[in-house]
Enzyme design. Structure first.
Site, PDB file in Angstrom:
ATOM      1  N   GLY A 114      13.520  -3.004   6.653  1.00 58.36           N
ATOM      2  CA  GLY A 114      12.781  -2.019   7.486  1.00 58.36           C
ATOM      3  C   GLY A 114      10.973  -2.736   6.655  1.00 58.36           C
ATOM      4  CB  VAL A 115       8.150  -2.654   6.710  1.00 62.06           C
ATOM      5  CG1 VAL A 115       7.639  -2.429   7.735  1.00 62.06           C
ATOM      6  CG2 VAL A 115       6.774  -2.730   5.848  1.00 62.06           C
ATOM      7  N   GLY A 116       7.828   0.568   5.234  1.00 62.60           N
ATOM      8  CA  GLY A 116       7.834   1.605   5.042  1.00 62.60           C
ATOM      9  C   GLY A 116       6.238   1.962   4.462  1.00 62.60           C
ATOM     10  CD  GLU A 117       5.332   4.892   3.299  1.00 58.58           C
ATOM     11  OE1 GLU A 117       3.166   5.202   2.774  1.00 58.58           O
ATOM     12  OE2 GLU A 117       4.952   5.575   4.206  1.00 58.58           O
TER      13      GLU A 117
END
Lengths: 156, 328
Positions: A114-117
């Site tokens: 994943g890649v969020g904040e």
């Protein structure tokens, strides 16, 4: 062992930034940013890129401009409009190279991490180090606006 | 914030006399409106005390002949007060011969605002001090005629005047066009009189000019700069668009000319006479030492407040940038 669904899918990342600091005005100018995220597996390339580019811009915005100013005597918020809350305009952007690496080592489906904040959080911290590298002093206050850079340089 | 407007009327005069007569009749309770980019904001967010708002807006755009034009008349540039900033910035004759003015007009506000905002409005705009502008008259200050207090003097004054107060007010004038007009030695024509540009501005409650309430700017006249001279404008702001200046300035330098003006550093545009004295008479192109000396001289009279000493360094850098652009 914890079920994979309960484990947060942290990704690994590395970022590099090049900045220029004008010692007479305190202005910090970002020349280039390279953002590398191990997202495990890219499922939606557009979304991943959006998080990376967007995160870099947000991180720099927070590092260099965004702050809410309160009157020290009354606590009243003084900058309650976007004219005085400095989110960079399209004319303020600089080259960003975003690279998504797929190691498949995430805990999510298909090995996604994943890649969020992540990019936003990292970039903000990164800028402080970049400025230190440029001027040899830490600007500890946030954001690193010209007045704070000049104060640290003793030019006030 | 953003409450509905108080009721008001709009009148559309077709002559300057008609406009002036309505303004006169309402004794300050009628305001002129051109582009309206600030008037409407002030009326909507109500930073001023109740008794100062207009009951009538006098639309200057219906006046004929139109006050919107850019013409070179022999050796004088004549700019109608209602000329949009964007048109001024695009004008070939202004860009070529009166560069500082085109650069200043092109750097004010944002593209959208420049298409509506006029030069007359830009040079007569109200201050942007965040205490002055806080909606609903949260800070009834001296500049509004509401008390003897300047809240910035004991508050957050990071953007305020570095040359002291005028009539107890520390707010700065943020017009981008103003310093260009001073550097170019322009004249301001109103329906009453003709003024040197630098005599237009003052600090009144709450106005930023010497104009009477029934006085309208009609035209700005700029003499053709002397042969061999160059002019430039520079603006220091956090962002490349939209921001008000932290410090801006303009300069005109040539074999027979040395004019340097700064703005956003004082209650009215600041002519850096000491910088001019350093530059005046020196052979061109200027050397680095002269430019540095002029920059130092420009801020030598600075009287910083608690949080704005940094602006002195910025003002100095702006003068340096200007002189480097026009004289090296």
């Amino acid at each position: 062992p914890p079920s994979p669904v309960e484990v947060h899918p942290w990704g690994r990342q590395a970022a590099f930034a090049e900045v220029e600091v004008d010692p007479e005005t305190g202005r910090v100018e970002v020349k280039k940013v390279v953002m590398v995220n191990d997202v495990g597996r890219v499922i939606n390339p557009g979304s991943v890129a959006g998080q990376q580019y967007g995160g870099v811009y947000m991180g720099i915005s927070r590092a260099l401009g965004e702050e809410i100013v309160y009157d020290p005597e009354t606590g009243v918020k003084l900058n309650d409009s976007l004219a005085w809350y400095y989110v960079p305009t399209i004319a303020d952007v600089y080259p960003v190279h975003a690279i998504a690496v797929e190691t498949g080592l995430g805990y999510g489906a298909y090995g996604l991490a994943g890649v969020g904040e992540d990019p936003a959080a990292l970039t903000r911290a990164l800028l402080r180090s970049a400025v230190y590298n440029a001027i040899g002093k830490w600007v500890d206050e946030d954001p690193m606006t010209p007045d704070r850079v000049l104060r640290v340089l003793g030019r006030t | 914030m953003g409450r509905p407007f108080r009721p008001f009327e709009v009148v559309n005069p077709t002559t300057i006399e008609e406009a002036a007569s309505i303004l006169s009749e309402y004794r300050g309770r009628a305001w002129p409106i051109a582009g309206g980019t600030d008037v409407l904001r002030v009326m909507r967010f109500r930073p001023l005390p109740d008794n100062l708002y207009p009951e009538v807006l006098v639309n200057l755009k219906t006046i004929r002949p139109s006050l919107e034009y850019v013409e070179e008349d022999g050796n004088v540039l004549r700019v109608g007060a209602l000329t949009r900033l964007a048109d001024l910035a695009r004008s070939d004759v202004v860009r070529e011969r009166y560069a500082a003015l085109a650069e200043a007009a092109g750097r004010a506000a944002s593209p959208q605002i420049r298409e509506m905002g006029t030069i007359g409005g830009n040079i007569s705009q109200l201050p942007r001090c965040w205490y002055f502008r806080k909606p609903d008259n949260r800070f009834p200050c001296k500049r509004k005629g509401a008390s003897d207090t300047c809240f910035a003097s004991s508050g957050d004054n990071r953007y305020h005047s570095i040359f002291g107060d005028i009539n107890g007010c520390y707010a700065v004038n943020v017009s981008d066009v103003a310093p260009a007009l001073i550097a170019l030695d322009a004249r301001i024509m109103t329906n009453r009189r003709s003024l040197r540009a630098e005599d237009l501005w003052d600090v009144r409650a709450p106005s930023s000019t010497v104009l009477d309430y029934d006085e309208i700017i009609t035209e700005i006249r700029v003499p053709r700069p002397p042969e061999g001279s160059r002019s430039a404008f520079h603006k220091f702001a956090l962002r490349s668009s939209i921001d008000f200046p932290i410090v801006n300035g303009a300069a005109l330098v040539g074999p027979n000319a040395a004019r340097v003006a700064l703005n956003a550093v004082y209650g009215k545009p600041y002519r850096a006479v000491k910088a001019e004295d350093v530059v005046s008479g020196k052979p061109l192109p200027l050397d680095v030492a002269t430019v540095e000396a002029a920059a130092d001289a420009a801020v030598s009279d600075a009287k910083p407040m608690e949080h704005n000493k940094w602006k002195i360094s910025v003002a100095r850098a702006v003068v340096k940038q200007l002189l480097t652009a026009v004289a090296t």
